[in-house]
Design an enzyme around this catalytic site. Structure first.
Site, PDB file in Angstrom:
ATOM      1  N   LYS A 122       0.863  -1.192   0.000  1.00 19.73           N
ATOM      2  CA  LYS A 122       0.000   0.000   0.000  1.00 19.73           C
ATOM      3  C   LYS A 122       0.891   1.231   0.000  1.00 19.73           C
ATOM      4  CE  LYS A 122      -3.631   2.343   2.657  1.00 19.73           C
ATOM      5  NZ  LYS A 122      -4.646   2.217   3.698  1.00 19.73           N
ATOM      6  N   ASP A 227     -12.910   4.406  10.601  1.00 24.11           N
ATOM      7  CA  ASP A 227     -13.365   4.371   9.204  1.00 24.11           C
ATOM      8  C   ASP A 227     -13.880   2.965   8.906  1.00 24.11           C
ATOM      9  OD1 ASP A 227     -13.874   5.472   6.724  1.00 24.11           O
ATOM     10  OD2 ASP A 227     -11.817   5.329   5.998  1.00 24.11           O
TER      11      ASP A 227
END
Ligand code: ADP
Ligand code: MG
Length: 340
Positions: A122, A227
């Site tokens: 990532k 989140d």
């Protein structure tokens, strides 16, 4: 942005020295003067222009003509290169494969290790989409008028790494973290779909409970994901069990707005289950009673007697401080602008 893995092999020692010099100079200069690059890299100014020209052609640096001086800026391509090179030197990656995700603030690629095993990298890209929006709100950033996005991306990766590691060590269903460098995190590849892609489920009620249990056990450990939604929950293709990802915005249950973050996570799941599966439960976790349960579980008074406050553990591991406060401020602005 394309990741060119062949570049990893085809940069000369001198080119690498120049690239590193641009990175070092970026710490104090938005545009690094060519002369400073030459000084840091200890290469003569004649040769340096050619080397910088070559790096610019490959998109690793970009030339900026300033009124006062000419100089170069490290690009995300150059920053990617430096991070990937660091990982490949440590043999945690050997080759870069396909891009599997384009997040709002990240790029995700499948990579392989020297044995050919698949992993996921990532690359944080803070400011890519939100650059304009945040520029108009830059008063929020205080004195640091031009936030350096690469620096912010590195902070986000550092934070994500710290949390993923601690969560994994304590048995939470998260990918196994493998390595990190600059703005990149290398982790286990999960053979899964994001929950968002699932149109029906044999037992939404069971999945709902499992997800709420995860929110609760985060909170019992002093943490809130921040989140927790259908984009950041992966459903394993074989076992069907959920795996949680994406941690740069995690907060402690002692955060001033902890209750708001906690409720938002809970509401995201309730709303999604109602809309997608027509499933509504009469029960969902409440902030205050969840924290009470956590205290009782850990053993009253003596923190950590029968369990851990992971917010405390992660802070003790050296995570936090002024830099991270700055990151939190930026992430909050992005959330408020609804682009994060
Ligand atoms: P962002 O911060 O940009 O939202 P995420 O960490 O949520 O990035 O990842 C974006 C997407 O990449 C996910 O929705 C998922 O499809 C894929 N992904 C991320 N990590 C993994 C992983 N370890 N294994 C498989 N797919 C992953
Ligand atoms: Mg995400």
């Amino acid at each position: 942005m394309k990741l060119d893995a062949t570049d990893l092999r085809y940069l000369t020692t001198e080119e690498f020295r120049v690239l590193t010099a641009v990175e070092m100079g970026s710490k104090n200069h938005e545009v690094v003067p060519t002369q400073l690059i030459s000084q840091i890299s200890k290469l003569k100014s004649g040769g340096i222009n050619k080397l910088l020209g070559g790096l610019a052609k490959r998109g690793l640096v970009s030339r900026v003509k300033n009124v006062k001086y000419d100089g170069y800026r490290l690009t995300y391509g150059g920053y990617d290169y430096l991070a990937l090179r660091a990982l490949s030197k440590r043999d945690t990656i050997a080759a870069v494969g396909n891009q599997i995700g384009v997040g709002k603030e990240s790029d995700i690629y499948v990579v392989s290790d020297p044995e050919g095993e698949e992993r996921v990298i990532k690359l944080h890209r803070l400011g890519r989409i939100s650059f304009r929006a945040i520029k108009t709100k830059r008063d929020y950033l205080g004195k640091r008028r031009s936030a350096s996005w690469m620096y912010m991306s590195r902070l986000a990766a550092q934070k994500e790494w710290a949390f993923m590691k601690i969560l994994h060590e304590h048995g939470f269903p998260v990918p196994r973290p493998i390595d990190h460098a600059r703005h990149c995190i290398l982790m286990e590849f999960i053979d899964a779909y994001p929950l968002r892609q699932i149109s029906s489920h044999p037992s939404p009620g069971t999945l709902y409970s499992t997800l709420m249990d995860i929110i609760v056990s985060f909170a019992h450990s002093g943490l809130i994901h921040g989140d927790f939604n259908e984009f950041n929950i992966l459903i394993h293709r074989v076992t069907g069990s959920p795996i949680v990802i994406d941690f740069p915005q995690m907060v402690s249950t002692r955060h001033a707005d902890a209750e708001w973050y906690f409720n938002r996570d809970v509401d995201c799941i309730r709303t999604f289950f109602k809309r997608r599966f027509g499933y509504e439960s009469l029960v969902w976790p409440k902030f205050t009673s969840t924290l009470k349960e956590g205290e009782n579980k850990r053993g009253k008074g003596e923190e950590g007697e029968n369990g851990f406050r992971l917010d405390v553990v992660v802070a003790a591991s050296g995570f936090g401080g002024k830099e991270q406060e700055e990151l939190e401020k930026v992430l909050l602005i992005l959330t408020r602008l609804c682009i994060c």
